[in-house]
Design a protein around this motif. Structure first.
Motif, PDB file in Angstrom:
ATOM      1  N   CYS A  19       0.802  -1.242  -0.192  1.00  0.00           N
ATOM      2  CA  CYS A  19      -0.152  -0.029  -0.044  1.00  0.00           C
ATOM      3  C   CYS A  19       0.926   1.236   0.073  1.00  0.00           C
ATOM      4  N   LEU A  20       0.369   2.139  -0.670  1.00  0.00           N
ATOM      5  CA  LEU A  20       0.998   3.666  -0.529  1.00  0.00           C
ATOM      6  C   LEU A  20       0.385   4.242   0.580  1.00  0.00           C
ATOM      7  N   VAL A  21       1.022   4.704   1.550  1.00  0.00           N
ATOM      8  CA  VAL A  21       0.582   5.490   2.826  1.00  0.00           C
ATOM      9  C   VAL A  21       1.150   6.512   3.285  1.00  0.00           C
ATOM     10  N   PHE A  22       0.248   7.434   4.108  1.00  0.00           N
ATOM     11  CA  PHE A  22       0.692   8.753   4.066  1.00  0.00           C
ATOM     12  C   PHE A  22       0.339   9.330   5.591  1.00  0.00           C
ATOM     13  N   ARG A  23       0.726   9.960   6.196  1.00  0.00           N
ATOM     14  CA  ARG A  23       0.525  10.541   7.525  1.00  0.00           C
ATOM     15  C   ARG A  23       0.135  11.842   7.466  1.00  0.00           C
ATOM     16  N   SER A  24      -1.377  12.167   7.826  1.00  0.00           N
ATOM     17  CA  SER A  24      -1.575  13.422   7.923  1.00  0.00           C
ATOM     18  C   SER A  24      -1.595  14.391   9.088  1.00  0.00           C
ATOM     19  N   ASN A  25      -1.343  15.560   9.025  1.00  0.00           N
ATOM     20  CA  ASN A  25      -1.075  16.382  10.230  1.00  0.00           C
ATOM     21  C   ASN A  25      -2.376  17.679  10.238  1.00  0.00           C
TER      22      ASN A  25
END
Length: 199
Positions: A19-25
């Motif tokens: 999976c392509l995963v990102f952390r959001s702020n």
């Protein structure tokens, strides 16, 4: 374990699955010169988001450590995202994430969602419930399909918003009650959400 640790472990686990995963702020911070910087994401946006391999389906994960619970804004975001076809949920463990993504991969093979019991009075609500369950767990989806096939209904409920009542054949409902009980919190939450959207 704190939520940041869980978040990093989940990111590592889903990345290993392709999976392509990102952390959001989310939120505002004050810069050293006194100005406010806004991340631009809406209040309630989940901690992680990304895409499944092959299908490209988007997912949103709100990471929590018990006994912490999602805020009303976070719950609302997840419900809206699910209603639009995304995979969206609160995760308290890596195992929950892995199961959700496995079930989502199963659903992406082309699950045709239909109401097996034709009753125009609540078919629209059941279709929404089936769509939600198809993004959750396969056993929950199949259980709801079975009890609906035997005539289960959705009726208004003053405490939960909506309640499932069995059809004439109560044996299938009784057999499925263990599965319904297993997912009772998620199901109660979804039924309350459907009732709110209906009113």
């Amino acid at each position: 374990m704190v939520e940041t640790d869980l978040m990093h472990r989940i990111m590592e686990a889903v990345s290993k699955r392709g999976c392509l995963v990102f952390r959001s702020n989310v939120g505002k911070v004050r810069t050293p010169d006194g100005r406010w910087f806004d991340t631009g994401l809406p209040k309630g946006f989940p901690d992680l988001f990304g895409f499944l391999p092959r299908s490209g389906r988007i997912f949103f994960i709100e990471c929590k450590v018990k006994p912490n619970k999602p805020t009303p804004e976070q719950v609302n975001f997840l419900h809206v995202a699910r209603s639009l076809g995304a995979i969206a949920f609160v995760a308290y463990s890596i195992e929950e994430v892995e199961h959700a993504l496995d079930d989502a991969a199963w659903a992406d093979f082309g699950l045709a969602i239909q109401d097996p019991y034709e009753d125009e009075s609540d078919t629209e609500l059941w279709m929404k419930l089936f769509c939600w369950a198809s993004t959750m767990k396969r056993e929950l989806y199949e259980c709801l399909q079975t009890i609906r096939r035997e005539g289960a209904k959705l009726i208004p409920d003053s405490k939960y918003g909506l309640r499932i009542i069995p059809g004439e054949d109560k044996a299938h409902y009784k057999n499925g009650s263990q599965v319904l009980y297993k997912y009772r919190y998620e199901l109660i939450d979804e039924l309350a959400w459907l009732a709110k959207r209906r009113s």
